[in-house]
Design a protein around this motif. Structure first.
Motif, mmCIF file in Angstrom:
data_model
loop_
_atom_site.group_PDB
_atom_site.id
_atom_site.type_symbol
_atom_site.label_atom_id
_atom_site.label_comp_id
_atom_site.label_asym_id
_atom_site.label_seq_id
_atom_site.Cartn_x
_atom_site.Cartn_y
_atom_site.Cartn_z
ATOM 1 N N PRO A 1 38.135 30.616 -76.092
ATOM 2 C CA PRO A 1 38.876 31.790 -75.603
ATOM 3 C C PRO A 1 39.677 31.497 -74.347
ATOM 4 N N TRP B 1 46.009 44.434 -74.459
ATOM 5 C CA TRP B 1 45.251 44.643 -75.700
ATOM 6 C C TRP B 1 45.285 43.404 -76.583
ATOM 7 N N ASP C 1 42.970 40.725 -75.183
ATOM 8 C CA ASP C 1 41.570 41.097 -75.445
ATOM 9 C C ASP C 1 41.214 40.871 -76.910
ATOM 10 N N LEU C 2 42.151 41.197 -77.800
ATOM 11 C CA LEU C 2 41.913 40.981 -79.228
ATOM 12 C C LEU C 2 41.763 39.494 -79.538
ATOM 13 N N LEU D 1 35.921 34.464 -79.781
ATOM 14 C CA LEU D 1 34.474 34.487 -79.574
ATOM 15 C C LEU D 1 33.723 34.729 -80.872
ATOM 16 N N ARG D 2 34.284 35.584 -81.710
ATOM 17 C CA ARG D 2 33.568 36.001 -82.916
ATOM 18 C C ARG D 2 33.798 35.065 -84.090
ATOM 19 N N ARG E 1 40.816 37.134 -77.470
ATOM 20 C CA ARG E 1 39.543 36.681 -76.911
ATOM 21 C C ARG E 1 38.380 37.066 -77.840
ATOM 22 N N THR E 2 38.404 38.308 -78.326
ATOM 23 C CA THR E 2 37.340 38.756 -79.219
ATOM 24 C C THR E 2 37.315 37.940 -80.509
#
Length: 388
Positions: A79, A318, A321-322, A328-329, A324-325
Motif C-alpha cells: 500500500p 477517496w 483510500d480505495l 491490503l485486502r 490502500r484498501t
C-alpha cells in the motif's frame, strides 16, 4: 579457438613463440566450452543428458513462480508504494477532463450500451421467473406502501412541488366546466322542475363563471385560501398515511393485488419481454436516446468535477483510500495469481522463450568467457615461465 589451438600446436615446433598463442587458445577453448555449458544448463539438459543441476529454470519453475509472486507483492503491491506513487496525481481531474470530451464520453456510453443486448438475451424466462419470485415478490410483500406514499408527499410538499399539481387540477376543472356546461344545466333543470329554462340557463352560466373566476384567483394568488386548504388536506393525508392502520391495510391490499396481477398468466414475463425488446431496439438504432443520455450524463459529471477543485480533492482522497484498501485486502491474492499463472506455464516452453529473449546477451557471455579464459591462460603461461 579450437582451430587456433590446432594451428599453434602444429607450428609451435618451428615457431616457439606460438606457445603464447597456444596458451591463449587452450584456455579460451576451455572458457568457451565452460560458458556454453553453464548457459545451456540454465534452460535444458546439455545434449539431452540429464546431468544433475542442469535445466535449472524448468526444474525450479515452482520455486521461481513463488519467488516472482513474493517479489512483486513485496516490491510493487505494498500500500505504501502504490499510494505514494499515486499521491501526486490528480486522478479525478484527469478523468474528468477526459470525460468532458464528447468522443470519450460517447465511447464509454457505446461500450456499455453494446454489452447490454447480450446481457439481456442471456436471461431466459425461467431465470426471470425465479428472480421475480425470490427477489421482487418478497420485497413487495414487505413494502409499506402507505409510508412510502407519505414520504413521497413529504418530499413534494417541502419544496412546494405539489402546487403545480393543484394548478394542473384547477386547469382541468376549468376545462371540464367549459366543455360540460350544458350537462350542468341539464342536471340543474332536472333538480329544479318549476323554474323557467332561461332562468336555469342564467343561473348555471353565472355559477360556472363564478367557479372559473375562483379558479383563476387561486391560480394567480399563492396565498389563496383554496391553496391553504389544499396544503392542509395534503398534510392531513401525510399524517394519516404515516399513522392510520386503515391506510396501511389498504396499502397492503394494493400490494397483494399487484403481486396477484403480475403472477396472473406470467405477466411479469410479458413485461420483461417488452422491456428487453424496447431496450435492444433503442440501443440498436443509429440515434439511440439511451446512448445519448448516458453520454450526456458522463460529460455532465466530468464537467462538474472539473469545475470544482473541492470535489476533485475529495475524490482523490477517496481514490487513495480505495487503493490502500484493495492493496491490503487483495495484494496477497494478486501475487498468488501471478504464482499460479507462472506455475501453469509449460516448463520447456518457458525456457525456450526466456532463452530467445536474452539470446544476444547469452552469446556475448560466451564470447566474453572465451576471451577471459584466453587471457587467463596467457597469464598462467607467463607465471609458469617466471617460476621456471
Amino acid at each position: 579457438m579450437i582451430g587456433l589451438l590446432i594451428v599453434s600446436i602444429i607450428f609451435q615446433r618451428d615457431y616457439p613463440a606460438l606457445a603464447w598463442l597456444r596458451a591463449f587458445a587452450e584456455a579460451g577453448t576451455v572458457g568457451a566450452i565452460a560458458d556454453w555449458y553453464a548457459v545451456v544448463a540454465l534452460f535444458r539438459h546439455p545434449f539431452g543428458i540429464p546431468v544433475p543441476h542442469t535445466a535449472i529454470i524448468p526444474r525450479n519453475q515452482a520455486r521461481i513462480a513463488d519467488g516472482l509472486g513474493s517479489f512483486v507483492e513485496q516490491n510493487f503491491l505494498t500500500p505504501e508504494i502504490v499510494v505514494d506513487r499515486l499521491r501526486g496525481q490528480n486522478a479525478a481531474g484527469a478523468v474528468a477532463a477526459w470525460l468532458v470530451r464528447p468522443e470519450n464520453s460517447r465511447l464509454i456510453a457505446c461500450s456499455v450500451a453494446d454489452s447490454v443486448p447480450a446481457l439481456l438475451r442471456s436471461f431466459d424466462d425461467q431465470e426471470v421467473a425465479r428472480f421475480f419470485e425470490r427477489t421482487v415478490v418478497p420485497q413487495l410483500r414487505t413494502l409499506d406502501v402507505s409510508r412510502l406514499a407519505s414520504n413521497v408527499l413529504t418530499i413534494l410538499t417541502k419544496g412546494d412541488h405539489h402546487q403545480p399539481l393543484l394548478d394542473h387540477g384547477l386547469g382541468a376543472l376549468e376545462r371540464w366546466l367549459v366543455a360540460n356546461s350544458k350537462v350542468v344545466k341539464a342536471k340543474f333543470s332536472e333538480a329544479s322542475r318549476y323554474t323557467p329554462a332561461r332562468f336555469d340557463a342564467y343561473i348555471v352560466s353565472k355559477f360556472v363563471e363564478g367557479i372559473i373566476a375562483l379558479l383563476h384567483e387561486a391560480v394567480a394568488n399563492p396565498e389563496h385560501e383554496l391553496r391553504q386548504q389544499f396544503d392542509a388536506a395534503v398534510r392531513e393525508l401525510i399524517c394519516k398515511l404515516q399513522t392510520s392502520d386503515d391506510y396501511r391495510r389498504v396499502g397492503k391490499a394494493w400490494t397483494r393485488d399487484c403481486i396477484r396481477y403480475l403472477r396472473q398468466e406470467d405477466y411479469y414475463r410479458i413485461l420483461w419481454e417488452r422491456v428487453r425488446t424496447c431496450l435492444i431496439a433503442d440501443i440498436g438504432s443509429e440515434r439511440s436516446p439511451i446512448r445519448d443520455t448516458v453520454a450526456a450524463a458522463l460529460a455532465s459529471i466530468g464537467k462538474s468535477v472539473l469545475e470544482d477543485p473541492g470535489i476533485q480533492q475529495k475524490l482523490n482522497v477517496w481514490w487513495l483510500d480505495l487503493v490502500r484498501t484493495v492493496m491490503l485486502r487483495y495484494g496477497r491474492q494478486i501475487s498468488a495469481l501471478i504464482t499460479e499463472v507462472v506455475q501453469s506455464w509449460n516448463a520447456e516452453e518457458v525456457g525456450r522463450k526466456i532463452e530467445a529473449e536474452i539470446g544476444p546477451d547469452l552469446q556475448y557471455i560466451r564470447i566474453n568467457g572465451t576471451f577471459v579464459g584466453g587471457t587467463v591462460g596467457v597469464l598462467l603461461h607467463a607465471g609458469a615461465l617466471l617460476l621456471v
